[in-house]
Write a protein that holds these residues in place. Sequence first.
Motif, PDB file in Angstrom:
ATOM      1  N   MET A   1       0.818  -1.220   0.000  1.00  0.00           N
ATOM      2  CA  MET A   1       0.000   0.000   0.000  1.00  0.00           C
ATOM      3  C   MET A   1       0.853   1.272   0.000  1.00  0.00           C
ATOM      4  O   MET A   1       1.986   1.277   0.466  1.00  0.00           O
ATOM      5  CB  MET A   1      -0.882   0.041   1.259  1.00  0.00           C
TER       6      MET A   1
ATOM      7  N   ILE B   1      -5.651  -2.185  -2.349  1.00  0.00           N
ATOM      8  CA  ILE B   1      -5.475  -1.420  -3.593  1.00  0.00           C
ATOM      9  C   ILE B   1      -6.507  -1.845  -4.646  1.00  0.00           C
ATOM     10  O   ILE B   1      -7.202  -1.016  -5.221  1.00  0.00           O
ATOM     11  CB  ILE B   1      -4.050  -1.629  -4.157  1.00  0.00           C
TER      12      ILE B   1
ATOM     13  N   SER C   1      -8.855   4.840   0.156  1.00  0.00           N
ATOM     14  CA  SER C   1      -8.570   3.770  -0.819  1.00  0.00           C
ATOM     15  C   SER C   1      -9.624   3.709  -1.916  1.00  0.00           C
ATOM     16  O   SER C   1      -9.311   3.462  -3.080  1.00  0.00           O
ATOM     17  CB  SER C   1      -8.475   2.406  -0.121  1.00  0.00           C
TER      18      SER C   1
ATOM     19  N   ARG D   1      -8.795   6.432  -4.371  1.00  0.00           N
ATOM     20  CA  ARG D   1      -7.381   6.529  -4.777  1.00  0.00           C
ATOM     21  C   ARG D   1      -7.249   6.797  -6.280  1.00  0.00           C
ATOM     22  O   ARG D   1      -6.551   7.706  -6.701  1.00  0.00           O
ATOM     23  CB  ARG D   1      -6.675   5.227  -4.416  1.00  0.00           C
TER      24      ARG D   1
END
Length: 336
Positions: free
Chosen positions: A199, A258, A315, A318
Amino acid sequence: MSQYPVVDQLQRPVKDLRISLTDRCQFRCHYCLPAEHVAVMRQQSQPEKHLNDEQITAVVAAFAQLGVSKIRLTGGEPLLRKNVPALVHRIKQVKGIEEVALTTNAGLLDPVLDDLVTAGLDRITVSLDALDPELFAAITGTQYPVTQVLNAIQRCVDSGLKQVKVNCVIQKNTNEHQIVPMLAHFRDTGVVVRFIEYMDVGTINQWQPDQVLSSQHMQQMVAAHWPFESLPPQVKGEVANRFRFNDGGGEFGLISSISQPFCHDCNRARLSTQGEIYTCLFAHQGHDIKAVIEQPDLLLQRLTEIWQQRQDQYSAQRSQQRPSNKGKIEMFMIGG
Ligand code: SAM
Ligand code: SF4
Ligand code: SF4
């Protein structure tokens, strides 16, 4: 046990508190605290300002009233702090706390393990990114022998803890070839290995997207060796996707921060060594609660406000937002 239901702006409750016991570490994992950045650690670490056991327990008690039942002790390396068993014991006395877990690199675990178990520690997670001794040394930046980590894990299994897990961060072109040997080693032992997508925590590791191996790819690598099936989540907000080998060899997990973000269910708060609450692993700033720690009513009110204002979903956003990489808290300061 919650005094009143407290949810954030996305209707997420708070269930899990991660407590950083120190921002120091004796390992130099290149993705977390590379040797060339130790000066940063020394500069930023102010041990005289660290919360004491009483203050930490006060924060736990307040969070328990808001619905937290699980505590994880982390760091830095949490076992660098003195007398962690005494703190575990104190936290276990707090009404509403059902489980206390520890995440450790295991380098200092052996002499203290029995006391931790006696104090009431429920679960342990040992971080181990490679079985290969040279690769282990290269990743952790230490000469600490990987065999000692493996011995410590075995002692954890024998100690009567409820669960022993291994966290293995996978970096593309670095240690993905360790996935199958790790599972071969830990199958049939009761230890659950969880492979974690690398990460973009902090900034000093200079994370790049092409260093991430997706959990889907990891899954394919495992499938080429052993058939397995998916398991349902045990609790809402569980971060790992769980799998069970069809031949009864046990379980493993994949954490896909991710490729499949799980912000929608994120119920974790984090407490830094200096008394700040972080509501996201990728936060730039914490909320300083030190001034109210000794005043239970004000502490409860402040924590309620902090949680109710929370909107974090780093996240999940992102890819769309490409947030600035500058100023994010480092992993060794806030814990995993
Ligand atoms: N020192 C202890 C240890 O290593 O277990 C506890 C703290 S460490 C920061 C907690 C976990 O975060 C470890 O399992 C580590 O591998 C993981 N971690 C650190 N940096 C990471 C990153 N960039 N991506 C994914 N996991 C990371
Ligand atoms: Fe230390 Fe854990 Fe970070 Fe490695 S991952 S440098 S063991 S805090
Ligand atoms: Fe929770 Fe932040 Fe991670 Fe999303 S990015 S899962 S909000 S810690």
